[in-house]
Design a protein around this motif. Structure first.
Motif, PDB file in Angstrom:
ATOM      1  N   SER A  47       0.822  -1.209   0.000  1.00  0.00           N
ATOM      2  CA  SER A  47       0.000   0.000   0.000  1.00  0.00           C
ATOM      3  C   SER A  47       0.856   1.259   0.000  1.00  0.00           C
ATOM      4  O   SER A  47       0.485   2.278  -0.596  1.00  0.00           O
ATOM      5  N   ASP A  48       2.004   1.181   0.659  1.00  0.00           N
ATOM      6  CA  ASP A  48       2.900   2.330   0.744  1.00  0.00           C
ATOM      7  C   ASP A  48       3.856   2.437  -0.439  1.00  0.00           C
ATOM      8  O   ASP A  48       4.639   3.395  -0.515  1.00  0.00           O
ATOM      9  N   GLY A  49       3.828   1.453  -1.334  1.00  0.00           N
ATOM     10  CA  GLY A  49       4.689   1.491  -2.512  1.00  0.00           C
ATOM     11  C   GLY A  49       6.164   1.299  -2.215  1.00  0.00           C
ATOM     12  O   GLY A  49       7.025   1.790  -2.959  1.00  0.00           O
ATOM     13  N   ARG A  50       6.485   0.570  -1.157  1.00  0.00           N
ATOM     14  CA  ARG A  50       7.885   0.390  -0.782  1.00  0.00           C
ATOM     15  C   ARG A  50       8.572  -0.604  -1.723  1.00  0.00           C
ATOM     16  O   ARG A  50       7.984  -1.606  -2.142  1.00  0.00           O
ATOM     17  N   ARG A  51       9.849  -0.359  -2.028  1.00  0.00           N
ATOM     18  CA  ARG A  51      10.635  -1.235  -2.891  1.00  0.00           C
ATOM     19  C   ARG A  51      12.072  -1.285  -2.363  1.00  0.00           C
ATOM     20  O   ARG A  51      12.567  -0.315  -1.773  1.00  0.00           O
ATOM     21  N   PHE A  52      12.737  -2.420  -2.615  1.00  0.00           N
ATOM     22  CA  PHE A  52      14.106  -2.627  -2.144  1.00  0.00           C
ATOM     23  C   PHE A  52      14.929  -3.261  -3.266  1.00  0.00           C
ATOM     24  O   PHE A  52      14.412  -3.997  -4.097  1.00  0.00           O
ATOM     25  N   GLU A  53      16.235  -2.953  -3.238  1.00  0.00           N
ATOM     26  CA  GLU A  53      17.129  -3.524  -4.254  1.00  0.00           C
ATOM     27  C   GLU A  53      17.606  -4.918  -3.887  1.00  0.00           C
ATOM     28  O   GLU A  53      18.037  -5.679  -4.758  1.00  0.00           O
ATOM     29  N   ARG A  54      17.564  -5.258  -2.621  1.00  0.00           N
ATOM     30  CA  ARG A  54      17.898  -6.606  -2.154  1.00  0.00           C
ATOM     31  C   ARG A  54      16.861  -7.037  -1.117  1.00  0.00           C
ATOM     32  O   ARG A  54      16.426  -6.223  -0.291  1.00  0.00           O
ATOM     33  N   VAL A  55      16.505  -8.318  -1.150  1.00  0.00           N
ATOM     34  CA  VAL A  55      15.704  -8.938  -0.092  1.00  0.00           C
ATOM     35  C   VAL A  55      16.462 -10.176   0.357  1.00  0.00           C
ATOM     36  O   VAL A  55      17.008 -10.922  -0.460  1.00  0.00           O
ATOM     37  N   PHE A  56      16.491 -10.386   1.676  1.00  0.00           N
ATOM     38  CA  PHE A  56      17.336 -11.441   2.241  1.00  0.00           C
ATOM     39  C   PHE A  56      16.611 -12.148   3.369  1.00  0.00           C
ATOM     40  O   PHE A  56      15.871 -11.536   4.141  1.00  0.00           O
ATOM     41  N   THR A  57      16.824 -13.468   3.478  1.00  0.00           N
ATOM     42  CA  THR A  57      16.368 -14.229   4.632  1.00  0.00           C
ATOM     43  C   THR A  57      17.290 -15.414   4.824  1.00  0.00           C
ATOM     44  O   THR A  57      17.923 -15.880   3.861  1.00  0.00           O
ATOM     45  N   SER A  58      17.394 -15.915   6.070  1.00  0.00           N
ATOM     46  CA  SER A  58      18.335 -17.014   6.279  1.00  0.00           C
ATOM     47  C   SER A  58      18.045 -17.801   7.551  1.00  0.00           C
ATOM     48  O   SER A  58      17.573 -17.245   8.539  1.00  0.00           O
TER      49      SER A  58
END
Length: 284
Positions: free
Chosen positions: A115-126
């Protein structure tokens, strides 16, 4: 999607997180001295993160988040645990490593971020993250929606084949199990079980003989399910790797220490995959 079970997991993680951090000593001093909790596998899959916006999903108490911030990433960490996020925020302030931490059920967070239009160049999980999620498809769609065009998702996770075994290396659990798996004893103190490999500079006794008063619920996700969910969400798999060791986690008896935090099955066993990693990109 079982938000009720996610809520049970939140309560269980709140208790376990206190025990985990009790074994790690002065973590702010560790980071002020230049310490990092990242392993080479994560860094290879993520690539250079300097100057990039990075979303860390299920960030726990923020140690990896702050290690990524040290590399120049602009980090936002999300976790369901109140205790973990509060600790992460304190650790960021005390260590002088800036990062933003937000507490939320991950699926609720995705909805708000869209809804806020957020975007990221990397997404990470581990490491031990997706087993707490009741549905992989909204997880994968959320990752795809959060990535900017050309952005990269990277994950390292314990291999689902290894989780077939009990701690004595006896095949015990169904690889293809469906639905929630109750854990009446809740999230355990895996930091105490793993000792120095997860304790930063040194192991501290901290909370001993931890017993979690809150049950938890896990979910089994096979390697094919993970890859398929990401592909269906529109991501392009670029790397998929399997490793014959686990970073930091001494989940089975008589594990061999290979150095640098890597633990492998005993010598009398054939090599099996204990961990996998993948990298996927969002088409530009």
């Amino acid at each position: 999607m079982r938000r009720d079970l996610h809520e049970a997991n939140r309560l269980s993680w709140n208790e376990a997180t206190k025990a985990h951090n009790s074994h790690k000593g002065d973590q702010a001093a560790f980071f002020r001295a230049g310490g990092s909790t990242l392993f080479p596998e994560e860094l290879e899959l993520l690539g250079d993160v300097a100057g990039l916006s990075l979303l860390h999903l299920q960030c726990n108490s923020g140690q990896d988040s702050l290690s990524l911030a040290r590399l120049g990433a602009q980090v936002t960490g999300v976790d369901i645990s109140d205790e973990a996020i509060a600790f992460a925020a304190r650790l960021s302030a005390d260590s002088g490593l800036p990062a933003r931490f937000e507490r939320s059920d991950l699926f609720d967070w995705f909805e708000a971020a869209r809804s806020d239009g957020r975007r990221f160049e990397r997404v990470f999980t581990s490491y031990g993250t997706i087993c707490w999620l009741s549905d992989l498809k909204p997880w994968a769609r959320g990752i795809a929606d959060m990535l900017a065009p050309g952005g990269r998702f990277a994950m390292v996770e314990f291999h689902p084949f290894a989780l077939v075994f009990d701690p004595k290396w006896t095949p015990r659990h169904d690889y293809f199990a469906e639905g929630a798996i109750p854990e009446p004893d809740g999230v355990g103190d895996y930091v105490a079980a793993s000792g120095e490999t997860l304790a930063l500079d040194a192991y501290h006794s901290g909370i001993e003989d931890f017993r979690n008063p809150n049950p938890a619920f896990e979910f089994c996700w096979g390697l094919g399910q993970v890859v398929s969910a990401l592909v269906e969400a529109g991501l392009r798999i670029e790397q998929l790797k399997e490793y014959p060791y686990a970073n930091g986690w001494a989940g089975f008896e008589a594990m061999r220490d290979l150095g640098q935090g890597r633990l492998a099955p005993p010598d009398n066993m054939p090599r099996i995959p204990l961990m996998y990693g993948l990298a996927a990109t969002k088409p530009a």
